[in-house]
Design an enzyme around this catalytic site. Structure first.
Site, mmCIF file in Angstrom:
data_model
loop_
_atom_site.group_PDB
_atom_site.id
_atom_site.type_symbol
_atom_site.label_atom_id
_atom_site.label_comp_id
_atom_site.label_asym_id
_atom_site.label_seq_id
_atom_site.Cartn_x
_atom_site.Cartn_y
_atom_site.Cartn_z
ATOM 1 N N GLY A 1 17.273 73.080 53.086
ATOM 2 C CA GLY A 1 17.810 71.696 52.727
ATOM 3 C C GLY A 1 16.645 70.913 54.000
ATOM 4 O O GLY A 1 16.106 70.998 54.588
ATOM 5 N N GLN B 1 13.010 63.203 57.630
ATOM 6 C CA GLN B 1 12.291 64.804 58.530
ATOM 7 C C GLN B 1 11.022 64.273 58.157
ATOM 8 O O GLN B 1 10.227 65.107 59.542
ATOM 9 C CB GLN B 1 13.402 65.585 57.855
ATOM 10 N N CYS C 1 17.893 72.651 61.066
ATOM 11 C CA CYS C 1 17.612 71.677 61.431
ATOM 12 C C CYS C 1 16.201 72.519 61.249
ATOM 13 O O CYS C 1 16.098 72.465 62.347
ATOM 14 C CB CYS C 1 18.450 70.946 61.999
ATOM 15 N N LEU C 2 15.236 71.563 59.887
ATOM 16 C CA LEU C 2 14.144 72.292 60.213
ATOM 17 C C LEU C 2 13.278 71.240 61.256
ATOM 18 O O LEU C 2 12.433 71.302 62.007
ATOM 19 C CB LEU C 2 13.250 71.675 59.251
ATOM 20 N N HIS D 1 25.064 68.101 55.688
ATOM 21 C CA HIS D 1 24.075 67.823 57.386
ATOM 22 C C HIS D 1 22.608 67.431 56.196
ATOM 23 O O HIS D 1 22.610 65.961 57.146
ATOM 24 C CB HIS D 1 23.292 69.209 57.540
ATOM 25 N N GLU D 2 22.499 67.081 55.508
ATOM 26 C CA GLU D 2 21.011 65.951 55.214
ATOM 27 C C GLU D 2 21.919 64.714 54.491
ATOM 28 O O GLU D 2 21.565 64.126 55.377
ATOM 29 C CB GLU D 2 20.919 66.464 53.194
ATOM 30 N N HIS E 1 21.295 62.859 57.887
ATOM 31 C CA HIS E 1 20.356 62.382 58.280
ATOM 32 C C HIS E 1 19.962 61.379 57.673
ATOM 33 O O HIS E 1 19.268 60.455 58.418
ATOM 34 C CB HIS E 1 19.267 63.891 57.111
HETATM 35 ZN ZN ZN Z 1 18.687 68.728 58.841
#
Ligand code: ZN
Length: 163
Positions: free
Chosen positions: A46, A51, A89-90, A131-132, A135
């Site tokens: 995701g 991000q 997480c990226l 999670h998204e 963000h």
């Molecule tokens: Zn993330």
């Protein structure tokens, strides 16, 4: 399409509230394409617009269930149960943490045609949606990690994917 730079923890943009999308524009359509390409290039499950440095409420998700989800202006309507597991997480490369999330979520959002829809999700997809959505409101999973952050190299089994 292009792979965009992923902002990492410590970048202030990851702590900011994102604005709702009012209309689909060529710029946002391109953002969505680029977000998918960027996410796939990093083997993520995701990605949220902040991000890649864009403070708009846009999320893309692919948890290998055969769907590519686009969630614009998502809102979690209800949750059920709980699941505790590894989360990455990226924007926090090389790390993971143990996070408790709802087992099921019901979310409403707009798709890339700006049509409203509702999605009922469970397991990894539910975790990823939570999670998204975090963000989009300036929150990172690191504040929810129950036992701090661990290095990916310490993970015994590769489990879960970064988002
Ligand atoms: Zn993330």
């Amino acid at each position: 399409m292009a792979i965009r730079n992923i902002r990492t923890i410590g970048d202030e943009i990851l702590t900011k509230e994102c604005k709702p999308v009012k209309f689909m524009t060529p710029r946002i359509a391109l953002l969505i394409e680029d977000m998918f390409e960027t996410m796939y290039s990093k083997d993520g499950a995701g990605l949220a617009a902040p991000q890649v440095g864009i403070l708009k409420q846009v999320v893309v998700i692919d948890v290998d269930d055969g769907n590519q989800y686009v969630l614009i202006n998502p809102e979690i309507l209800s949750t059920e149960g709980s699941q505790t597991g590894n989360e990455g997480c990226l924007s926090v490369p090389g790390k993971y943490g143990i996070v408790t999330r709802p087992e099921k979520v019901k979310v409403k959002a707009l798709n890339e045609q700006m049509k409203p829809y509702e999605l009922e999700a469970e397991g990894l997809l539910a975790r990823c949606i939570c999670h998204e959505c975090d963000h989009l409101h300036g929150a990172l999973y690191v504040d929810l990690a129950e036992d701090g952050l661990h290095d990916n190299s310490e993970m015994e089994e590769a489990e879960g994917e970064d988002a």
